[in-house]
Design a protein around this motif. Structure first.
Motif, short mmCIF file in Angstrom:
data_model
loop_
_atom_site.label_atom_id
_atom_site.label_comp_id
_atom_site.label_asym_id
_atom_site.label_seq_id
_atom_site.Cartn_x
_atom_site.Cartn_y
_atom_site.Cartn_z
N TYR A 28 3.87 -2.46 -22.47
CA TYR A 28 2.46 -2.12 -22.41
C TYR A 28 2.00 -1.42 -23.69
CZ TYR A 28 4.48 2.38 -21.07
OH TYR A 28 5.23 3.52 -21.04
N PHE A 29 0.71 -1.38 -23.89
CA PHE A 29 0.06 -0.58 -24.92
C PHE A 29 -0.44 0.69 -24.26
CE2 PHE A 29 -0.27 -4.89 -26.50
CZ PHE A 29 0.05 -4.75 -27.83
N PHE A 30 -0.70 1.72 -25.07
CA PHE A 30 -1.27 2.94 -24.51
C PHE A 30 -2.10 3.68 -25.56
CE2 PHE A 30 2.90 3.99 -26.13
CZ PHE A 30 2.75 5.20 -26.78
N VAL A 31 -3.07 4.43 -25.08
CA VAL A 31 -3.85 5.35 -25.92
C VAL A 31 -3.64 6.73 -25.34
CG1 VAL A 31 -5.57 3.69 -26.72
CG2 VAL A 31 -5.97 4.95 -24.61
N SER A 32 -3.59 7.73 -26.22
CA SER A 32 -3.29 9.09 -25.78
C SER A 32 -4.17 10.11 -26.48
CB SER A 32 -1.83 9.45 -26.11
OG SER A 32 -0.93 8.57 -25.53
N THR A 33 -4.34 11.22 -25.80
CA THR A 33 -4.94 12.38 -26.42
C THR A 33 -4.18 13.60 -25.93
OG1 THR A 33 -7.00 13.57 -26.88
CG2 THR A 33 -6.71 12.70 -24.63
N GLY A 34 -4.09 14.59 -26.80
CA GLY A 34 -3.33 15.78 -26.43
C GLY A 34 -3.76 16.99 -27.23
N VAL A 35 -3.11 18.10 -26.95
CA VAL A 35 -3.43 19.36 -27.60
C VAL A 35 -2.12 20.10 -27.88
CG1 VAL A 35 -3.76 20.61 -25.42
CG2 VAL A 35 -4.90 21.40 -27.47
N ASP A 36 -2.10 20.83 -28.98
CA ASP A 36 -0.97 21.70 -29.30
C ASP A 36 -1.10 22.94 -28.42
OD1 ASP A 36 0.76 23.64 -30.40
OD2 ASP A 36 0.61 22.75 -32.38
N ILE A 37 -0.29 23.03 -27.39
CA ILE A 37 -0.38 24.11 -26.40
C ILE A 37 -0.08 25.46 -27.04
CG2 ILE A 37 0.58 25.00 -24.25
CD1 ILE A 37 1.17 22.02 -23.53
N PHE A 51 -8.03 25.28 -31.29
CA PHE A 51 -7.81 23.90 -30.83
C PHE A 51 -7.19 23.06 -31.93
CE2 PHE A 51 -9.30 19.50 -30.48
CZ PHE A 51 -8.77 19.18 -29.24
N ASP A 52 -6.12 22.35 -31.57
CA ASP A 52 -5.42 21.42 -32.46
C ASP A 52 -5.22 20.14 -31.66
OD1 ASP A 52 -3.72 20.03 -34.15
OD2 ASP A 52 -2.10 21.49 -34.05
N GLY A 53 -6.06 19.12 -31.88
CA GLY A 53 -6.04 17.90 -31.08
C GLY A 53 -5.30 16.75 -31.72
N THR A 54 -4.68 15.92 -30.87
CA THR A 54 -3.98 14.72 -31.32
C THR A 54 -4.54 13.50 -30.60
OG1 THR A 54 -2.24 14.87 -29.66
CG2 THR A 54 -1.84 15.98 -31.76
N TYR A 55 -4.55 12.36 -31.31
CA TYR A 55 -5.05 11.10 -30.78
C TYR A 55 -4.08 10.02 -31.24
CZ TYR A 55 -8.92 14.31 -30.96
OH TYR A 55 -9.68 15.43 -30.83
N SER A 56 -3.68 9.14 -30.33
CA SER A 56 -2.71 8.13 -30.73
C SER A 56 -2.91 6.83 -29.95
CB SER A 56 -1.28 8.64 -30.55
OG SER A 56 -1.04 9.00 -29.22
N PHE A 64 12.10 0.42 -26.64
CA PHE A 64 11.49 0.64 -27.95
C PHE A 64 10.06 1.17 -27.78
CE2 PHE A 64 8.76 -1.03 -31.37
CZ PHE A 64 9.33 -0.38 -32.44
N SER A 65 9.69 2.13 -28.62
CA SER A 65 8.34 2.67 -28.61
C SER A 65 7.88 2.87 -30.05
CB SER A 65 8.33 4.02 -27.89
OG SER A 65 7.08 4.64 -27.97
N ILE A 66 6.62 2.59 -30.29
CA ILE A 66 6.04 2.91 -31.59
C ILE A 66 4.60 3.38 -31.35
CG2 ILE A 66 5.27 0.56 -32.12
CD1 ILE A 66 6.30 1.53 -35.11
N LEU A 67 4.21 4.42 -32.08
CA LEU A 67 2.84 4.88 -31.96
C LEU A 67 2.32 5.33 -33.32
CD1 LEU A 67 2.43 8.28 -31.89
CD2 LEU A 67 3.66 7.96 -29.78
N ALA A 68 1.02 5.18 -33.47
CA ALA A 68 0.32 5.68 -34.65
C ALA A 68 -0.55 6.83 -34.16
CB ALA A 68 -0.55 4.59 -35.26
N TYR A 69 -0.56 7.93 -34.92
CA TYR A 69 -1.29 9.09 -34.44
C TYR A 69 -2.14 9.72 -35.55
CZ TYR A 69 1.44 12.53 -36.96
OH TYR A 69 1.99 13.27 -37.96
N TYR A 70 -3.10 10.51 -35.09
CA TYR A 70 -3.93 11.32 -35.98
C TYR A 70 -4.05 12.70 -35.33
CZ TYR A 70 -8.09 13.23 -38.18
OH TYR A 70 -8.97 14.06 -38.84
N GLU A 71 -3.87 13.74 -36.12
CA GLU A 71 -4.00 15.12 -35.64
C GLU A 71 -5.02 15.83 -36.50
OE1 GLU A 71 -1.23 19.12 -34.98
OE2 GLU A 71 -0.35 17.32 -35.89
#
Length: 162
Positions: A28-37, A51-56, A64-71
Motif C-alpha cells: 500500500y501507499f500511505f500519507v502521514s503527519t506527525g509532531v516531535d513530541i 511545534f515541529d511538524g512532519t509530513y510524509s 520493504f518500506s520507503i518514504l519521502a518526508y518534509y519537516e
C-alpha cells in the motif's frame, strides 16, 4: 559466470517483492503527519517547547518500506527533507515494528547541510490507517552533534485493492 550469478542474486529479491501473494495489508501507499513530541512538551537542545511538524508520503511492499518526508520547525528556522528506505519486521500484523535510515538535508537560513539519521518506529494498524511512535537519532550537521527525538503521528493507507 560471476556476472550471471550476480544478476540472478539481484533479481530474485525484486521478483519476490512483486509477487501477487501480497495482501492489502502488505502492499500500500500511505500519507502521514506527525509532531516531535519531545520538542512540543519539553523543548529541545537549542529551543523552548514549540511545534515541529512532519509530513510524509510512502510505499510499503511486504518487508520493504520507503518514504519521502518534509519537516518544518519554524521556531528555530529549521527545515529537513529526505528519503527513508527501511525494513518492516511484521508486515500485515496489527503491531508493526519498522527500522529505517534517513538520507536527508537540513536547510537553515544560512546554508544547506547533508544529514543522516537512524529511526525505529512502532505502528498500530487499523484497516485504513495506523498510528505510530518513532524514535530518531540524527547527526545534526548544522550544529555538529547527535540529536535524539521522539515523534508521534497518524498515517492513512491507500492504493491497495479492496
Amino acid at each position: 559466470m560471476k556476472k550471471m550469478f550476480f544478476l540472478v542474486l539481484m533479481c530474485v529479491p525484486l521478483h519476490a517483492f512483486s509477487q501477487s501473494w501480497l495482501t492489502k495489508e502488505e502492499d500500500y501507499f500511505f500519507v502521514s503527519t506527525g509532531v516531535d513530541i519531545r520538542n512540543a512538551i519539553f523543548g529541545g537542545t537549542v529551543n523552548d517547547a514549540a511545534f515541529d511538524g512532519t509530513y510524509s508520503i510512502g510505499y510499503r511492499n511486504a518487508g520493504f518500506s520507503i518514504l519521502a518526508y518534509y519537516e518544518n520547525f519554524s521556531a528555530i528556522r529549521y527545515e529537513s527533507a529526505g528519503l527513508n528506505p527501511g525494513y518492516v519486521f511484521r508486515p500485515g500484523k496489527i503491531l508493526v515494528p519498522v527500522a529505517d535510515i534517513s538520507l536527508s538535508f537540513i536547510r537553515r537560513p544560512w546554508k544547506v547541510f547533508p544529514s543522516l539519521a537512524l529511526n525505529t518506529r512502532i505502528e498500530f494498524h487499523f484497516s485504513k490507517f495506523f498510528i505510530y511512535l518513532r524514535g530518531e537519532s540524527r547527526w545534526r550537521t548544522d550544529y555538529d552533534f547527535f540529536q535524539v527525538s521522539v515523534y508521534g503521528g497518524i498515517s492513512y493507507k491507500f492504493g491497495f485493492p479492496d
